[in-house]
Write a protein that holds these residues in place. Structure first.
Motif, PDB file in Angstrom:
ATOM      1  N   GLN A   1      78.983  32.281   0.449  1.00  0.00           N
ATOM      2  CA  GLN A   1      77.516  32.331   0.309  1.00  0.00           C
ATOM      3  C   GLN A   1      76.883  33.246   1.355  1.00  0.00           C
ATOM      4  OE1 GLN A   1      75.594  31.211  -2.042  1.00  0.00           O
ATOM      5  NE2 GLN A   1      77.047  29.970  -3.184  1.00  0.00           N
TER       6      GLN A   1
ATOM      7  N   GLY B   1      64.583  33.527   1.072  1.00  0.00           N
ATOM      8  CA  GLY B   1      64.950  32.186   1.490  1.00  0.00           C
ATOM      9  C   GLY B   1      63.717  31.341   1.728  1.00  0.00           C
TER      10      GLY B   1
ATOM     11  N   ARG C   1      74.727  36.726   0.803  1.00  0.00           N
ATOM     12  CA  ARG C   1      73.420  36.936   1.449  1.00  0.00           C
ATOM     13  C   ARG C   1      73.394  38.235   2.234  1.00  0.00           C
ATOM     14  NH1 ARG C   1      68.978  35.563   3.797  1.00  0.00           N
ATOM     15  NH2 ARG C   1      69.469  35.313   5.996  1.00  0.00           N
TER      16      ARG C   1
ATOM     17  N   TYR D   1      67.991  35.247  -5.399  1.00  0.00           N
ATOM     18  CA  TYR D   1      68.223  36.691  -5.402  1.00  0.00           C
ATOM     19  C   TYR D   1      67.496  37.320  -6.577  1.00  0.00           C
ATOM     20  CZ  TYR D   1      71.852  35.200  -2.194  1.00  0.00           C
ATOM     21  OH  TYR D   1      72.515  34.620  -1.138  1.00  0.00           O
TER      22      TYR D   1
ATOM     23  N   ALA E   1      68.348  29.953  -0.950  1.00  0.00           N
ATOM     24  CA  ALA E   1      68.136  31.379  -1.204  1.00  0.00           C
ATOM     25  C   ALA E   1      68.145  31.664  -2.691  1.00  0.00           C
ATOM     26  CB  ALA E   1      69.215  32.199  -0.505  1.00  0.00           C
TER      27      ALA E   1
ATOM     28  N   CYS F   1      66.868  39.216  -1.290  1.00  0.00           N
ATOM     29  CA  CYS F   1      67.039  37.777  -1.135  1.00  0.00           C
ATOM     30  C   CYS F   1      65.782  37.182  -0.521  1.00  0.00           C
ATOM     31  CB  CYS F   1      68.249  37.492  -0.231  1.00  0.00           C
ATOM     32  SG  CYS F   1      68.512  35.747   0.157  1.00  0.00           S
TER      33      CYS F   1
END
Length: 227
Positions: free
Chosen positions: A20, A37, A24, A206, A204, A35
């Motif tokens: 992960q 978050g 990221r 994307y 997160a 990305c």
């Protein structure tokens, strides 16, 4: 795919990160992904009272956060773009929803072949440039330590002395059970001790940067070419 972070760490070290975290930090022009978050900072803290005026001054240019708090909603936006000097750049714009109004901590990062590390330009005008040295920990987490800090304004290009600067340490990991990223940031001055930090967690998502682009207000007002 190569990102500025993989370039700085090397394939072997990057491959030791949790999957992960690899995704990221693959955010970049090659991946075509940005990305976002969203989460909560359990705590934002400051050191001794005499550091507060410096934090307040930095806050005018979105450098550090001049407020403290607990359970603070938090957003981080990592968006890649090509800057005006042709360099691949990734935004690290952190917004803290504090009482009295949001506060931002802005940074833009590039890979510096000359320094063989990621260079972190802080604030809206990129007056501060900090070397970031990244490594993978045995548990797959990412450890980031700051190196030299430089202040740039006009023709001035000066190393920030240790007495005035701070050594930053960032640890980011992925919690499988919770399905969340966990982050802890700590800035310490060698002579006076802890200055600033925060810790918390986030999820997160994307998106395709080619279709979304870079939203207004995310890029710095001024860009610095010196590495």
């Amino acid at each position: 795919m190569t990102s500025i972070f993989r370039a700085a760490m090397g394939d072997a070290a990057f491959g030791r990160l949790h999957p992960q975290l690899q995704r990221r930090f693959t955010v970049g022009l090659d991946s075509g992904e940005a990305c976002t978050g969203r989460g909560v900072m359990d705590r934002i803290w400051h050191g001794p009272a005499f550091v507060k005026p410096f934090l307040a001054l930095g806050g005018l240019r979105h450098i550090l956060v001049p407020r403290t708090g607990r359970d603070v909603p938090f957003t981080i936006e990592n968006v890649p773009y090509t800057d005006s000097y042709g360099r691949e750049t990734v935004t690290f714009v952190r917004t803290f929803a504090l009482p009295g109004g949001p506060r931002r901590f802005d940074a833009t990062m590039v890979f510096s072949p000359e320094r063989d590390c990621v260079l972190d330009y802080l604030g809206t005008h990129q007056h501060l440039a900090t070397e970031l040295h990244m490594s993978a920990e045995p548990d797959g987490s990412l450890l980031i330590r700051s190196g030299e800090h430089r202040f740039r304004e006009g023709r001035l290009d000066a190393r920030v002395p240790e007495l005035l600067g701070g050594e930053a340490e960032v640890r980011e990991s992925y919690d499988e059970a919770a399905g969340r990223f966990r982050i802890r940031v700590r800035v310490v001055n060698r002579y006076v001790g802890p200055l600033f930090g925060y810790e918390g967690s986030f999820t997160a998502e994307y998106h395709d940067v080619r279709s979304h682009g870079v939203r207004a207000g995310l890029r710095p007002v001024r860009e610095e070419v010196r590495a």
